[in-house]
Design an enzyme around this catalytic site. Structure first.
Site, short mmCIF file in Angstrom:
data_model
loop_
_atom_site.label_atom_id
_atom_site.label_comp_id
_atom_site.label_asym_id
_atom_site.label_seq_id
_atom_site.Cartn_x
_atom_site.Cartn_y
_atom_site.Cartn_z
N LYS A 14 0.99 -0.96 -0.08
CA LYS A 14 0.01 -0.06 0.05
C LYS A 14 1.00 1.27 -0.07
CE LYS A 14 -4.54 0.17 2.20
NZ LYS A 14 -5.34 0.54 3.54
O1 G3P Z 1 -8.17 1.30 5.43
C1 G3P Z 1 -8.59 1.93 4.57
C2 G3P Z 1 -9.98 2.45 4.91
O2 G3P Z 1 -10.86 1.64 4.87
C3 G3P Z 1 -9.75 3.46 6.46
O3 G3P Z 1 -11.20 3.97 6.51
O4 G3P Z 1 -11.86 6.07 7.20
O5 G3P Z 1 -12.50 3.96 8.31
O6 G3P Z 1 -10.24 4.90 8.53
P1 G3P Z 1 -11.35 4.94 7.67
#
Ligand code: G3P
Length: 218
Positions: free
Chosen positions: A83
């Site tokens: 990533k």
């Molecule tokens: O892992 C990437 C993404 O899914 C993170 O989302 O906004 O819940 O931190 P969030």
């Protein structure tokens, strides 16, 4: 649509795996930090039972150190996807890693132009963060639709990995929008199974059947 689990908690992934939802796994520095475990130990456990891509995110922000990390992570398993952040150094590292045949997932995507640049540089996957867009009053699902249109216009092979999902409605909407993959927080994955009418309907079946013997046992 393929579904990944967005978690660094191995037991969460294992539970979802037993329910057929683990076509891959995504992790990020925040998720790993929340486990208080070594990144390598988490990935080693996941590679024991997850065959699909497992995203491991670089911490470095400059080109050379990104490459050093990425090449190390790529040795952690046959199904590692490195990533990289959607930055200029991230794109330079993407070009180099694409030439070396390393699977990549470009994260923190918030616009069509960012997704276009990542695809042009050979990204295996891009991760548009739709929940964080919604959190700021923008149309996260609409971004998936727009990226889908652009990728289809030019036959880009990069997969759209819908990320930052907040609830089951996001999952169905990104599926309708044509996302190739959705990465599910464990809490979102769990809620996808339930509907009150399913529970009440089953209860009614069993009430109507009463205490009759099972036909299979006669
Ligand atoms: O892992 C990437 C993404 O899914 C993170 O989302 O906004 O819940 O931190 P969030």
């Amino acid at each position: 649509m393929r579904t990944y689990i967005d978690s660094a908690e191995v037991e969460n992934v294992r539970e979802a795996y037993e329910l057929g939802l683990v076509d891959g796994v995504t992790t990020n520095p925040s998720l790993v930090a929340g486990t208080d475990r070594e990144y390598r130990d988490i990935i080693d456990e996941l590679t024991e039972f997850v065959d699909g891509p497992i995203s491991v995110e670089v911490i470095a922000t400059d080109y050379e150190e990104m490459l050093e990390e990425a090449r190390e992570y790529d040795t952690w398993g046959d199904n590692i996807a490195v990533k990289l952040p959607m930055t200029r150094d991230g794109m330079k590292a993407l070009r180099t890693l694409t030439a070396e045949g390393v699977q990549t997932n470009i994260t923190l995507i918030f616009s069509v132009n960012q997704a276009l640049i990542a695809a042009k540089n050979g990204a295996t996957m891009v991760s548009p963060f739709i929940g964080r867009l919604d959190d700021n009053g923008h149309d996260g699902v609409g971004l998936i639709e727009d990226i889908r249109e652009v990728y289809d216009n030019y036959d880009f092979e990069t997969d759209i990995l819908a990320a930052s999902l907040r609830h089951p409605y996001h999952v169905q909407e990104v599926a309708k929008a044509g996302a190739d993959i959705a990465t599910l927080p464990p809490s979102v994955a769990d809620k996808m199974f339930d509907h009150p009418r399913t529970d009440s309907g089953l209860e009614a079946f069993l009430d109507d059947w009463g205490d009759r013997e099972s036909p299979a046992l006669k």
